[in-house]
Design a protein around this motif. Structure first.
Motif, PDB file in Angstrom:
ATOM      1  N   PHE A 104      38.938 -14.561   0.792  1.00 26.65           N
ATOM      2  CA  PHE A 104      37.779 -13.325   0.764  1.00 26.65           C
ATOM      3  C   PHE A 104      37.194 -13.374   2.325  1.00 26.65           C
ATOM      4  O   PHE A 104      36.882 -14.632   2.615  1.00 26.65           O
ATOM      5  N   ALA A 105      37.416 -12.572   2.937  1.00 30.27           N
ATOM      6  CA  ALA A 105      36.698 -12.688   4.293  1.00 30.27           C
ATOM      7  C   ALA A 105      35.203 -11.016   4.256  1.00 30.27           C
ATOM      8  O   ALA A 105      34.776 -10.558   4.051  1.00 30.27           O
ATOM      9  N   TYR A 106      34.420 -12.397   4.356  1.00 27.86           N
ATOM     10  CA  TYR A 106      33.343 -11.438   4.132  1.00 27.86           C
ATOM     11  C   TYR A 106      33.220 -10.031   5.101  1.00 27.86           C
ATOM     12  O   TYR A 106      33.528 -10.038   6.039  1.00 27.86           O
ATOM     13  N   PRO A 107      31.955  -8.880   4.495  1.00 31.83           N
ATOM     14  CA  PRO A 107      32.131  -7.579   5.499  1.00 31.83           C
ATOM     15  C   PRO A 107      31.028  -8.058   6.380  1.00 31.83           C
ATOM     16  O   PRO A 107      30.441  -8.451   6.187  1.00 31.83           O
ATOM     17  N   TYR A 108      31.731  -7.830   7.548  1.00 33.85           N
ATOM     18  CA  TYR A 108      30.866  -8.348   8.920  1.00 33.85           C
ATOM     19  C   TYR A 108      30.423  -9.433   8.745  1.00 33.85           C
ATOM     20  O   TYR A 108      29.395  -9.850   9.337  1.00 33.85           O
ATOM     21  N   GLY A 109      31.351 -10.263   8.325  1.00 32.49           N
ATOM     22  CA  GLY A 109      31.097 -11.980   9.144  1.00 32.49           C
ATOM     23  C   GLY A 109      29.957 -12.286   7.809  1.00 32.49           C
ATOM     24  O   GLY A 109      29.088 -13.205   8.015  1.00 32.49           O
ATOM     25  N   ALA A 110      28.993 -11.582   7.411  1.00 32.25           N
ATOM     26  CA  ALA A 110      27.774 -11.784   6.625  1.00 32.25           C
ATOM     27  C   ALA A 110      27.616 -12.077   5.435  1.00 32.25           C
ATOM     28  O   ALA A 110      28.065 -11.765   4.399  1.00 32.25           O
ATOM     29  N   GLY A 111      28.367 -13.104   4.845  1.00 26.63           N
ATOM     30  CA  GLY A 111      28.121 -14.551   3.362  1.00 26.63           C
ATOM     31  C   GLY A 111      26.154 -14.042   2.544  1.00 26.63           C
ATOM     32  O   GLY A 111      25.594 -13.646   3.714  1.00 26.63           O
ATOM     33  N   ASP A 112      26.886 -14.908   1.500  1.00 29.61           N
ATOM     34  CA  ASP A 112      25.436 -14.287   0.459  1.00 29.61           C
ATOM     35  C   ASP A 112      25.902 -16.003  -0.165  1.00 29.61           C
ATOM     36  O   ASP A 112      27.136 -15.913  -1.137  1.00 29.61           O
ATOM     37  N   ARG A 113      24.897 -16.815  -1.027  1.00 28.95           N
ATOM     38  CA  ARG A 113      25.547 -17.946  -1.935  1.00 28.95           C
ATOM     39  C   ARG A 113      25.529 -16.675  -3.333  1.00 28.95           C
ATOM     40  O   ARG A 113      26.169 -17.746  -3.925  1.00 28.95           O
ATOM     41  N   TRP A 114      24.957 -16.239  -3.039  1.00 33.84           N
ATOM     42  CA  TRP A 114      25.218 -16.015  -4.360  1.00 33.84           C
ATOM     43  C   TRP A 114      26.902 -15.080  -4.705  1.00 33.84           C
ATOM     44  O   TRP A 114      27.376 -14.517  -5.570  1.00 33.84           O
ATOM     45  N   CYS A 115      27.155 -14.425  -3.517  1.00 31.86           N
ATOM     46  CA  CYS A 115      28.854 -14.143  -3.722  1.00 31.86           C
ATOM     47  C   CYS A 115      29.631 -15.030  -3.712  1.00 31.86           C
ATOM     48  O   CYS A 115      30.308 -14.995  -4.403  1.00 31.86           O
ATOM     49  N   GLU A 116      29.602 -16.146  -2.788  1.00 29.58           N
ATOM     50  CA  GLU A 116      29.389 -17.339  -3.107  1.00 29.58           C
ATOM     51  C   GLU A 116      30.446 -17.669  -4.407  1.00 29.58           C
ATOM     52  O   GLU A 116      31.191 -17.805  -4.808  1.00 29.58           O
ATOM     53  N   LYS A 117      29.356 -17.432  -5.353  1.00 26.00           N
ATOM     54  CA  LYS A 117      29.015 -18.211  -6.863  1.00 26.00           C
ATOM     55  C   LYS A 117      30.497 -17.056  -7.623  1.00 26.00           C
ATOM     56  O   LYS A 117      31.106 -16.572  -8.746  1.00 26.00           O
ATOM     57  N   LEU A 118      30.198 -15.655  -6.766  1.00 25.27           N
ATOM     58  CA  LEU A 118      30.515 -14.352  -7.603  1.00 25.27           C
ATOM     59  C   LEU A 118      32.683 -14.845  -7.519  1.00 25.27           C
ATOM     60  O   LEU A 118      32.887 -15.100  -8.187  1.00 25.27           O
ATOM     61  N   LEU A 119      32.419 -15.257  -6.272  1.00 22.20           N
ATOM     62  CA  LEU A 119      34.034 -15.808  -5.631  1.00 22.20           C
ATOM     63  C   LEU A 119      34.733 -16.925  -6.809  1.00 22.20           C
ATOM     64  O   LEU A 119      35.703 -16.793  -6.823  1.00 22.20           O
ATOM     65  N   ASP A 120      33.286 -17.801  -7.085  1.00 23.66           N
ATOM     66  CA  ASP A 120      33.572 -19.345  -7.815  1.00 23.66           C
ATOM     67  C   ASP A 120      34.601 -18.708  -9.481  1.00 23.66           C
ATOM     68  O   ASP A 120      35.701 -18.527  -9.986  1.00 23.66           O
ATOM     69  N   GLY A 121      33.637 -17.764  -9.575  1.00 24.03           N
ATOM     70  CA  GLY A 121      34.054 -16.859 -10.925  1.00 24.03           C
ATOM     71  C   GLY A 121      35.496 -16.822 -11.126  1.00 24.03           C
ATOM     72  O   GLY A 121      36.131 -16.161 -12.201  1.00 24.03           O
ATOM     73  N   LEU A 122      36.158 -16.344  -9.458  1.00 22.00           N
ATOM     74  CA  LEU A 122      36.832 -15.346  -9.690  1.00 22.00           C
ATOM     75  C   LEU A 122      38.316 -15.887  -8.787  1.00 22.00           C
ATOM     76  O   LEU A 122      39.308 -16.157  -8.790  1.00 22.00           O
ATOM     77  N   ASP A 123      37.548 -17.422  -8.820  1.00 28.11           N
ATOM     78  CA  ASP A 123      38.946 -18.203  -8.634  1.00 28.11           C
ATOM     79  C   ASP A 123      39.538 -18.040  -7.070  1.00 28.11           C
ATOM     80  O   ASP A 123      40.660 -18.059  -6.782  1.00 28.11           O
ATOM     81  N   VAL A 124      38.642 -17.595  -6.451  1.00 32.00           N
ATOM     82  CA  VAL A 124      38.782 -17.428  -5.443  1.00 32.00           C
ATOM     83  C   VAL A 124      38.575 -18.531  -4.035  1.00 32.00           C
ATOM     84  O   VAL A 124      36.949 -18.510  -3.632  1.00 32.00           O
ATOM     85  N   GLN A 125      38.961 -19.102  -4.283  1.00 29.62           N
ATOM     86  CA  GLN A 125      38.368 -20.785  -3.408  1.00 29.62           C
ATOM     87  C   GLN A 125      38.857 -20.155  -1.861  1.00 29.62           C
ATOM     88  O   GLN A 125      37.528 -21.613  -1.326  1.00 29.62           O
ATOM     89  N   ILE A 126      38.745 -19.595  -0.708  1.00 26.38           N
ATOM     90  CA  ILE A 126      38.283 -19.546   0.364  1.00 26.38           C
ATOM     91  C   ILE A 126      37.378 -18.365   1.304  1.00 26.38           C
ATOM     92  O   ILE A 126      37.986 -17.135   0.870  1.00 26.38           O
ATOM     93  N   SER A 127      36.523 -18.473   1.671  1.00 28.03           N
ATOM     94  CA  SER A 127      35.604 -17.147   2.122  1.00 28.03           C
ATOM     95  C   SER A 127      35.631 -17.831   3.937  1.00 28.03           C
ATOM     96  O   SER A 127      35.471 -18.798   4.284  1.00 28.03           O
ATOM     97  N   VAL A 128      35.400 -16.482   4.718  1.00 27.25           N
ATOM     98  CA  VAL A 128      35.767 -17.171   5.877  1.00 27.25           C
ATOM     99  C   VAL A 128      34.442 -15.752   6.586  1.00 27.25           C
ATOM    100  O   VAL A 128      34.269 -14.958   6.052  1.00 27.25           O
TER     101      VAL A 128
END
Length: 270
Positions: A213-237
């Motif tokens: 998963f590539a963060y739109p505009y490079g702007a991440g969020d810890r809540w988003c990482e929780k959602l990615l964990d739930g979707l089993d998306v291992q990498i965020s950039v």
């Protein structure tokens, strides 16, 4: 004074030992491209020419760099497989048609791998004359080659009509960033449903679960990482430059943005 010097030498030894340790474990550099144009075409901060991309790929191959797909990168960073001495990831954001028309033939020619993060709401059902974005048949073809993996760049969280911001003024946020007054339930509904839809679309057209998963505009969020964990998306950039180090996780990984005038050797030594 002697004790002070001894303490300084001990600190220096620890620092040097830590540096040697991380160098031994390995690092990976991730390159970030977007759109490509034919040689002589107009370029900007998100566009490079075909010739520039070819020269970069030639440089990687000539200097022994190994290109990794997201699943391979995840295993490397989690110490599940050895890190190649010269490991690199070639990534593209958004899903421009030029990724298929220009980049893909060059990747095939040199046998290099890449990952493309799709804004899935922009991907067409079929090829249209003059289309600016990819279509799903092109995505399926590239995925089947084994050279190109596909990740998510959200389904529809780029909000181009208002410059990326979901709100104007002091409460403006980009992409998956949360509103100041947003609850977890509201965020999960707004962002979580978008991410799930994006991942489902990619998997339905490639047969491969999304792991990038590539963060739109490079702007991440810890809540988003929780959602990615739930979707089993291992990498965020992100879009911050830097190296990814083995053993330091797979979230919010840095990437080097490549422009027409970027000297690739300044990022990847010969």
């Amino acid at each position: 004074m002697k004790r002070v010097w001894m303490l300084l030498l001990a600190v220096l030894a620890v620092a040097l030992g830590a540096a040697a340790y991380w160098n031994q474990r390995g690092t990976v550099r991730i390159l970030m491209y977007h759109h490509l144009v034919a040689d002589g075409g107009e370029t900007n901060s998100m566009t490079v020419t075909a010739g520039k991309f070819r020269r970069d790929i030639e440089y990687l191959c000539t200097n022994g760099y190994i290109t990794l797909l997201p699943e391979e990168l995840s295993e490397v960073l989690r110490s599940k497989r050895a890190c190649p001495e010269r490991a690199v990831v070639i990534s593209f954001d958004d899903g421009y048609a030029s990724n298929y028309e220009i980049a893909y033939p060059i990747l095939k020619e040199y046998g290099c791998k890449a990952v493309i993060s799709l804004i899935t709401s922009n991907i067409g059902e079929a090829k249209e004359e003059g289309a600016f974005m990819l279509c799903w048949p092109e995505v399926g073809e590239m995925s089947a080659s084994g050279l190109v993996a596909f990740g998510s760049h959200s389904d529809n969280l780029h909000n181009p009509d208002i410059g990326g911001a979901l709100r104007k003024g002091p409460d403006a946020v980009n992409g998956v960033e949360r509103f100041p007054d947003e609850t977890w339930a509201e965020y999960r509904e707004r962002v979580g449903s978008d991410l799930a839809r994006s991942c489902e679309l990619v998997e339905s057209h490639t047969g491969i679960p999304v792991s990038w998963f590539a963060y739109p505009y490079g702007a991440g969020d810890r809540w988003c990482e929780k959602l990615l964990d739930g979707l089993d998306v291992q990498i965020s950039v992100s879009t911050e430059p830097g190296k990814s180090r083995v053993g330091c996780g797979t979230r919010d990984l840095p990437r080097y943005g490549i422009h027409e005038d970027t000297a690739i050797e300044s990022i990847l030594p010969a």
